[in-house]
Design a protein around this motif. Sequence first.
Motif, PDB file in Angstrom:
ATOM      1  N   SER B   3       0.843  -1.191   0.000  1.00  0.00           N
ATOM      2  CA  SER B   3       0.000   0.000   0.000  1.00  0.00           C
ATOM      3  C   SER B   3       0.877   1.239   0.000  1.00  0.00           C
ATOM      4  O   SER B   3       1.973   1.247   0.586  1.00  0.00           O
ATOM      5  CB  SER B   3      -0.897  -0.012   1.235  1.00  0.00           C
ATOM      6  N   ASP B   4       0.368   2.318  -0.647  1.00  0.00           N
ATOM      7  CA  ASP B   4       1.172   3.542  -0.650  1.00  0.00           C
ATOM      8  C   ASP B   4       1.255   4.181   0.732  1.00  0.00           C
ATOM      9  O   ASP B   4       2.030   5.093   0.960  1.00  0.00           O
ATOM     10  CB  ASP B   4       0.656   4.537  -1.697  1.00  0.00           C
ATOM     11  N   GLU B   5       0.425   3.683   1.657  1.00  0.00           N
ATOM     12  CA  GLU B   5       0.483   4.200   3.028  1.00  0.00           C
ATOM     13  C   GLU B   5       1.852   3.965   3.640  1.00  0.00           C
ATOM     14  O   GLU B   5       2.307   4.724   4.497  1.00  0.00           O
ATOM     15  CB  GLU B   5      -0.603   3.528   3.870  1.00  0.00           C
ATOM     16  N   ILE B   6       2.488   2.914   3.137  1.00  0.00           N
ATOM     17  CA  ILE B   6       3.785   2.583   3.722  1.00  0.00           C
ATOM     18  C   ILE B   6       4.855   3.611   3.349  1.00  0.00           C
ATOM     19  O   ILE B   6       5.907   3.706   3.991  1.00  0.00           O
ATOM     20  CB  ILE B   6       4.216   1.156   3.281  1.00  0.00           C
ATOM     21  N   LEU B   7       4.538   4.427   2.341  1.00  0.00           N
ATOM     22  CA  LEU B   7       5.504   5.462   1.951  1.00  0.00           C
ATOM     23  C   LEU B   7       5.690   6.496   3.064  1.00  0.00           C
ATOM     24  O   LEU B   7       6.773   7.038   3.244  1.00  0.00           O
ATOM     25  CB  LEU B   7       5.054   6.142   0.658  1.00  0.00           C
ATOM     26  N   SER B   8       4.621   6.773   3.772  1.00  0.00           N
ATOM     27  CA  SER B   8       4.739   7.711   4.896  1.00  0.00           C
ATOM     28  C   SER B   8       5.647   7.135   5.978  1.00  0.00           C
ATOM     29  O   SER B   8       6.501   7.827   6.537  1.00  0.00           O
ATOM     30  CB  SER B   8       3.355   8.032   5.475  1.00  0.00           C
ATOM     31  N   GLU B   9       5.444   5.850   6.257  1.00  0.00           N
ATOM     32  CA  GLU B   9       6.297   5.208   7.259  1.00  0.00           C
ATOM     33  C   GLU B   9       7.753   5.166   6.778  1.00  0.00           C
ATOM     34  O   GLU B   9       8.679   5.327   7.569  1.00  0.00           O
ATOM     35  CB  GLU B   9       5.807   3.783   7.546  1.00  0.00           C
ATOM     36  N   TYR B  10       7.899   4.959   5.501  1.00  0.00           N
ATOM     37  CA  TYR B  10       9.249   4.946   4.926  1.00  0.00           C
ATOM     38  C   TYR B  10       9.903   6.319   5.099  1.00  0.00           C
ATOM     39  O   TYR B  10      11.053   6.435   5.538  1.00  0.00           O
ATOM     40  CB  TYR B  10       9.168   4.575   3.444  1.00  0.00           C
ATOM     41  N   LEU B  11       9.143   7.360   4.790  1.00  0.00           N
ATOM     42  CA  LEU B  11       9.661   8.723   4.949  1.00  0.00           C
ATOM     43  C   LEU B  11      10.035   9.013   6.400  1.00  0.00           C
ATOM     44  O   LEU B  11      11.015   9.704   6.677  1.00  0.00           O
ATOM     45  CB  LEU B  11       8.600   9.740   4.513  1.00  0.00           C
ATOM     46  N   ASP B  12       9.234   8.495   7.308  1.00  0.00           N
ATOM     47  CA  ASP B  12       9.422   8.814   8.725  1.00  0.00           C
ATOM     48  C   ASP B  12      10.419   7.894   9.418  1.00  0.00           C
ATOM     49  O   ASP B  12      10.662   8.042  10.624  1.00  0.00           O
ATOM     50  CB  ASP B  12       8.074   8.732   9.453  1.00  0.00           C
ATOM     51  N   GLY B  13      10.983   6.946   8.673  1.00  0.00           N
ATOM     52  CA  GLY B  13      11.969   6.046   9.283  1.00  0.00           C
ATOM     53  C   GLY B  13      11.353   5.111  10.294  1.00  0.00           C
ATOM     54  O   GLY B  13      12.006   4.719  11.266  1.00  0.00           O
ATOM     55  N   ALA B  28      11.988   1.160  -6.742  1.00  0.00           N
ATOM     56  CA  ALA B  28      12.901   1.054  -7.886  1.00  0.00           C
ATOM     57  C   ALA B  28      12.175   0.673  -9.161  1.00  0.00           C
ATOM     58  O   ALA B  28      12.572   1.080 -10.261  1.00  0.00           O
ATOM     59  CB  ALA B  28      14.005   0.039  -7.567  1.00  0.00           C
ATOM     60  N   GLY B  29      11.050  -0.036  -8.995  1.00  0.00           N
ATOM     61  CA  GLY B  29      10.345  -0.491 -10.181  1.00  0.00           C
ATOM     62  C   GLY B  29       9.029   0.208 -10.433  1.00  0.00           C
ATOM     63  O   GLY B  29       8.263  -0.211 -11.302  1.00  0.00           O
ATOM     64  N   ASP B  30       8.740   1.254  -9.680  1.00  0.00           N
ATOM     65  CA  ASP B  30       7.437   1.902  -9.823  1.00  0.00           C
ATOM     66  C   ASP B  30       7.620   3.419  -9.831  1.00  0.00           C
ATOM     67  O   ASP B  30       7.803   4.042  -8.781  1.00  0.00           O
ATOM     68  CB  ASP B  30       6.520   1.477  -8.662  1.00  0.00           C
ATOM     69  N   ALA B  31       7.518   4.032 -11.009  1.00  0.00           N
ATOM     70  CA  ALA B  31       7.738   5.481 -11.140  1.00  0.00           C
ATOM     71  C   ALA B  31       6.670   6.290 -10.411  1.00  0.00           C
ATOM     72  O   ALA B  31       6.953   7.340  -9.818  1.00  0.00           O
ATOM     73  CB  ALA B  31       7.774   5.855 -12.621  1.00  0.00           C
ATOM     74  N   ALA B  32       5.433   5.781 -10.462  1.00  0.00           N
ATOM     75  CA  ALA B  32       4.339   6.505  -9.789  1.00  0.00           C
ATOM     76  C   ALA B  32       4.560   6.543  -8.282  1.00  0.00           C
ATOM     77  O   ALA B  32       4.304   7.559  -7.619  1.00  0.00           O
ATOM     78  CB  ALA B  32       3.007   5.838 -10.120  1.00  0.00           C
ATOM     79  N   ALA B  33       5.060   5.429  -7.760  1.00  0.00           N
ATOM     80  CA  ALA B  33       5.337   5.386  -6.321  1.00  0.00           C
ATOM     81  C   ALA B  33       6.457   6.357  -5.959  1.00  0.00           C
ATOM     82  O   ALA B  33       6.410   7.032  -4.929  1.00  0.00           O
ATOM     83  CB  ALA B  33       5.710   3.957  -5.921  1.00  0.00           C
ATOM     84  N   ARG B  34       7.447   6.424  -6.847  1.00  0.00           N
ATOM     85  CA  ARG B  34       8.558   7.357  -6.592  1.00  0.00           C
ATOM     86  C   ARG B  34       8.058   8.810  -6.615  1.00  0.00           C
ATOM     87  O   ARG B  34       8.467   9.633  -5.805  1.00  0.00           O
ATOM     88  CB  ARG B  34       9.668   7.161  -7.635  1.00  0.00           C
ATOM     89  N   GLN B  35       7.169   9.103  -7.557  1.00  0.00           N
ATOM     90  CA  GLN B  35       6.642  10.470  -7.636  1.00  0.00           C
ATOM     91  C   GLN B  35       5.825  10.810  -6.388  1.00  0.00           C
ATOM     92  O   GLN B  35       5.952  11.895  -5.826  1.00  0.00           O
ATOM     93  CB  GLN B  35       5.763  10.629  -8.884  1.00  0.00           C
TER      94      GLN B  35
END
Lengths: 194, 353
Positions: B3-13, B28-35
Amino acid sequence: MSELAVTDDERLIRQALAGHSESYGQLVLKYQDRLFNTVVQVVGHAEDARDIVQESLVQAFLKLESFRCESAFFTWLYRIAFNVAMCHQRRRRPSDSVERLRESGRFDPTGTEDGPAENLERLERCAQVQLALARLSEEHRAVLVLREIDGCCYDAIAEVLNVPVGTVRSRLHRARLQMKQELQRIGEGESCDF
Amino acid sequence: VISDEILSEYLDGELSPRRRAEVEKWLAGDAAARQLLEELRSVGGALRALPHRKLGEDLSRKVLQAADRRILLEGLPGELASGLLRPTPSTRRPFRRLMGRRALAWLAVTAAVVAAILMADWRAQQAPMGGKGDRQVARDGVARDAEKGRGGEGEHLVQKAVRPSPPLGLSASSLLAAREKGRERENPVQSVVRASPPLPLSLSPPLALADGVLVIHFDVTAETSRDKSLDKLLDGHGIAWRCEHEQTRSAGGTEIVSVYVEALPAQAAGVLAAISAQPGVFRSLDISALLGQPAQEIVAEYGHRIEGPPSPELHSPMSAGPSAGPSQPSRQTNYAARQRVLFVVHVLGASGD
């Protein structure tokens, strides 16, 4: 919060509970600005934030005996402050314009080394960020301010807001998404690039 | 599925190393996720770029004063409603009971005694408040202190002539209303003690209807408790005791015991004058006016505050005067522990109603 700081806080609390109210005064002095900086972003008005901070510090003093030192004093103080702030916010409508935000004195461009043009640009950028923040729900604004402005970890946020850590996780992500949308919306209308 | 929710956790360490590695592989394999990640990062950066706001003032004193006031007045409205507004026969209970209990538990401990004087129905024909002798003692003491220049350059204590008291009105409802407001800036509590310069009071024209409450803090030592100084003082002014409020609250390490008495205006003013005139006994006097100019007038007459270490010679503004007690350094030993007494004097009208 560092181990040393917690220990120092506990010492001051013990002294205050023993009757040395001036020790609590030291805690007030130690945390009032940090608390104010957070609260002012949540409630959006400096004068209201000042009142909320003062009321929170008074309530914390009156409840000091109930503080068990199981968490950081500052986290406990935050929890009181957010309760006070939420009660306060229910009686007040959020700001709805950049101009009103600017008039409310939330922005302080002084103290920068920017020139007038840069200062104006910075002021406008801050105004847009705070307008977007003001458009969030109280829950989203609180969690975002605690994380991004105050740097609280998820556990601390959960304690302050009295919600599970899982709720913090999902609420914070939704708040970021909503903030992103609001910034884009404001930016498109006012030619500001975020 | 991530889930993209995990991006927040990733950002917050907030992710474990294993989970973090999984997210990085996904990115690495998903441009939309990187954006999305960069947009979320930008949101955080924008918020962190907001100017850091500071209060610009030290709230510690205001907070402690507000807390004190809250502690002292917390139980007042209910008591006023049940006691002061519905007069009951006087049930005098010796203050020595209170003092004795305190003395047992708090030898060499200071008690902070707080008096709130409720001004009520003070009629026009009421005699001038306060015994003249007491007022003169207080003024003399204040004058001595002012002459000595004690307390710092430019600081002097209030000296104001007393005029015959104007007629006053019932104040209980005003007190309740004021407490309901709850906000200090809306609550005209004025810590006017340590007044410099004197209060800008206007004594004319006389007020037809006004009301006020005085909140008086002072400390009492264990010796004073054993001497029953307050008991004697009240007896000396013939003040009737209404009741001793049994509830003992505790806040900030301070115990509070409430005592309510009734007094005629002259009695109340006399007690206040006597307290003011005995700084060696009733220390750290702090008088505040709540609601109304007449209360401020009394503060202007008697109010003063002494700060600094709680030793008799340092604490008393009139330490050189005849009323000052001898120096007893041992009193400082356990000064930090305090017990507060909420001492409410209901000032009755001339007819005693």
